[in-house]
Design an enzyme around this catalytic site. Structure first.
Site, short mmCIF file in Angstrom:
data_model
loop_
_atom_site.label_atom_id
_atom_site.label_comp_id
_atom_site.label_asym_id
_atom_site.label_seq_id
_atom_site.Cartn_x
_atom_site.Cartn_y
_atom_site.Cartn_z
N HIS A 12 -21.18 27.77 27.75
CA HIS A 12 -20.22 27.64 28.86
C HIS A 12 -20.73 26.57 29.83
O HIS A 12 -21.93 26.50 30.13
CB HIS A 12 -20.11 28.96 29.63
CG HIS A 12 -19.33 30.04 28.95
ND1 HIS A 12 -18.75 29.92 27.71
CD2 HIS A 12 -19.01 31.29 29.39
CE1 HIS A 12 -18.13 31.04 27.40
NE2 HIS A 12 -18.26 31.90 28.40
N GLY B 118 -21.82 42.55 16.32
CA GLY B 118 -21.05 41.55 17.08
C GLY B 118 -21.90 40.35 17.47
O GLY B 118 -23.12 40.33 17.27
N ASN B 119 -21.22 39.32 18.04
CA ASN B 119 -21.93 38.11 18.49
C ASN B 119 -23.09 38.45 19.42
O ASN B 119 -24.20 37.94 19.27
CB ASN B 119 -20.97 37.22 19.30
CG ASN B 119 -20.07 36.37 18.43
OD1 ASN B 119 -20.31 36.22 17.25
ND2 ASN B 119 -19.02 35.82 19.04
N CYS C 206 -20.66 36.43 31.55
CA CYS C 206 -21.44 35.24 31.22
C CYS C 206 -21.25 34.11 32.22
O CYS C 206 -22.21 33.44 32.61
CB CYS C 206 -21.09 34.75 29.82
SG CYS C 206 -19.36 34.88 29.39
N ASN D 218 -23.76 31.02 26.47
CA ASN D 218 -23.09 32.22 27.01
C ASN D 218 -23.47 33.49 26.26
O ASN D 218 -23.37 34.59 26.81
CB ASN D 218 -21.56 32.04 26.99
CG ASN D 218 -21.03 31.65 25.63
OD1 ASN D 218 -21.36 30.59 25.11
ND2 ASN D 218 -20.21 32.49 25.04
N ARG E 220 -16.58 51.56 10.78
CA ARG E 220 -16.28 50.61 9.70
C ARG E 220 -17.48 49.71 9.37
O ARG E 220 -17.51 49.06 8.33
CB ARG E 220 -15.03 49.79 10.02
CG ARG E 220 -15.17 48.81 11.13
CD ARG E 220 -13.82 48.16 11.48
NE ARG E 220 -13.70 47.97 12.90
CZ ARG E 220 -14.22 46.95 13.58
NH1 ARG E 220 -14.86 46.01 12.94
NH2 ARG E 220 -14.10 46.86 14.89
N PRO F 163 -1.53 30.34 17.17
CA PRO F 163 -2.38 31.06 18.12
C PRO F 163 -2.25 32.56 17.95
O PRO F 163 -1.15 33.06 17.71
CB PRO F 163 -1.82 30.64 19.49
CG PRO F 163 -1.08 29.39 19.24
CD PRO F 163 -0.57 29.45 17.83
N GLN G 259 -15.16 27.17 29.23
CA GLN G 259 -15.80 28.28 28.52
C GLN G 259 -15.55 28.23 27.01
O GLN G 259 -14.42 28.04 26.56
CB GLN G 259 -15.31 29.61 29.10
CG GLN G 259 -15.77 29.80 30.54
CD GLN G 259 -15.36 31.11 31.17
OE1 GLN G 259 -14.89 31.10 32.31
NE2 GLN G 259 -15.51 32.23 30.48
N PRO H 78 -1.58 20.22 5.30
CA PRO H 78 -0.18 20.64 5.46
C PRO H 78 0.05 22.03 4.86
O PRO H 78 -0.46 22.35 3.79
CB PRO H 78 0.60 19.56 4.68
CG PRO H 78 -0.32 18.39 4.64
CD PRO H 78 -1.72 18.93 4.63
#
Ligand code: 11C
Length: 340
Positions: free
Chosen positions: A243, A12-13, A130, A316, A39, A186, A157, A180
């Site tokens: 942040h 992960g980050n 954070c 952050n 995984r 979202p 943030q 296009p």
């Protein structure tokens, strides 16, 4: 002789940053294990100039390992942290699961280093959110000088706070605006994040605040002083990493802006960049990959008796997560485990 260190959530980050920072700061490591969910078994991650293959966290035997840095989210932490802790490995956890447990220390090394000794209670130490971590680094030295009564903070943030999916959504949505048919709806965020800002991070609480805002209140009280009143508005902005926070502070005693600037300049973890001219302040993009919490725009707030405003920016993923966790490991090493 060094430590046997585990990084859980290594793909992960935050997990990747933990590995980077352990290597950068030359944490005394004898052996290191990168753990991930099923995984990601076999996924390669970097540790300095070495490459590690991720092992399955399920069934991993923590016996004989000294420190485990966890960046796996609350649900997985609930399952694996008690196992690691009961097998004698000290867990430094980046999730919110244990932060509000009075038995578990919540530590920012520049602010409340002595709290680390309470690791003994459960063999677990919590790392703050954070947005709290960078704010309390700035608040603590000012509180020591003039006693803070109340803080009003608005955050800006970055999407990396929401993980890789958040970063991908900003990237793909921004690109999709110009092609296009390739518009991106979202998904990770509740509204469009590209070219927009969203006043909503984490879930809503009954009183209309969000959990992110509640965390800033509860964590500041636990780390700095339960008497400090905090009110927060947390906003997601289309920035990848870093942040920012506009912080308004009301003190018991008068604190002159020049003295505040001098105090902050001398304080651990802080770099003051505060020239009253175009560009004489830090923006989030300049904080990326850095350790410091940057303070700019320090100025009196004359609308209250003893008020001060400032602008606070930090990476952050670093001070807000991985760096703080590694600093806790360093503290634990220096104060308690004493190898290396
Ligand atoms: C964000 N602050 O920016 C959050 C991420 O409690 O550790 C970290 C959430 C936490 O979305």
């Amino acid at each position: 002789m060094g430590y046997k260190v585990v990084v859980a959530g290594a793909t992960g980050n935050v997990g990747r940053e933990m590995l980077n920072i352990l290597a950068e700061r030359e944490f005394p490591v004898d052996e290191i294990a990168a753990l991930a969910s099923r995984r990601s078994i076999g996924t390669e991650v970097s540790f300095g100039d070495k490459t590690l293959k991720c092992q399955d966290i399920e069934g991993f035997d923590f016996t004989g390992w000294d420190i485990a840095l966890f960046a796996i989210g609350s649900d997985a932490t609930k399952k694996y942290a008690p196992i690691a802790a009961s097998q004698g490995c000290v867990v430094i956890d980046n999730s919110s699961l244990y932060r509000y447990d009075p038995q578990i220390p919540l530590v920012v090394p520049e602010v409340n280093p002595d709290a680390v000794l309470d690791y003994k209670n459960k063999n677990i130490i919590a790392n703050p959110n954070c947005s709290t971590a960078q704010m309390v680094v700035a608040l603590k030295p000012l509180h020591d000088r003039a006693r803070i009564k109340r803080v009003v903070v608005s955050t800006y943030q970055s999407v990396s706070g929401a993980g890789k999916d958040g970063m991908d959504e900003l990237w793909n949505q921004t690109k999709g605006m110009y092609v296009p048919g390739q518009e991106v709806a979202p998904s990770k965020f509740s509204k469009q994040i590209a070219f927009n800002v969203i006043p909503h991070i984490d879930v809503f609480m009954e009183d209309g605040t969000t959990k992110e805002e509640w965390k800033m209140v509860a964590e500041t009280k636990k780390i700095v002083d339960p008497k400090i009143k905090v009110t927060a508005t947390c906003v997601r902005v289309p920035v990848f990493v870093g942040h920012s926070e506009a912080i308004n502070i009301e003190f018991e005693d008068f604190l002159d802006e020049d003295e505040a600037r001098d105090i902050l300049r001398e304080s651990p973890g802080i770099l003051v960049v505060d020239k009253r001219e175009p560009g004489g302040y830090i923006t989030p993009i300049e904080s990326v990959g850095e350790y410091a919490t940057y303070i700019s725009r320090i100025r009196q707030d004359s609308t209250v008796e003893n008020g001060l405003n400032l602008w606070c920016v930090s990476d952050n993923l670093r001070k807000g997560a991985a760096l703080n966790a590694v600093q806790i490991a360093e503290l634990l090493g220096n104060r308690v485990l004493k190898k290396g």
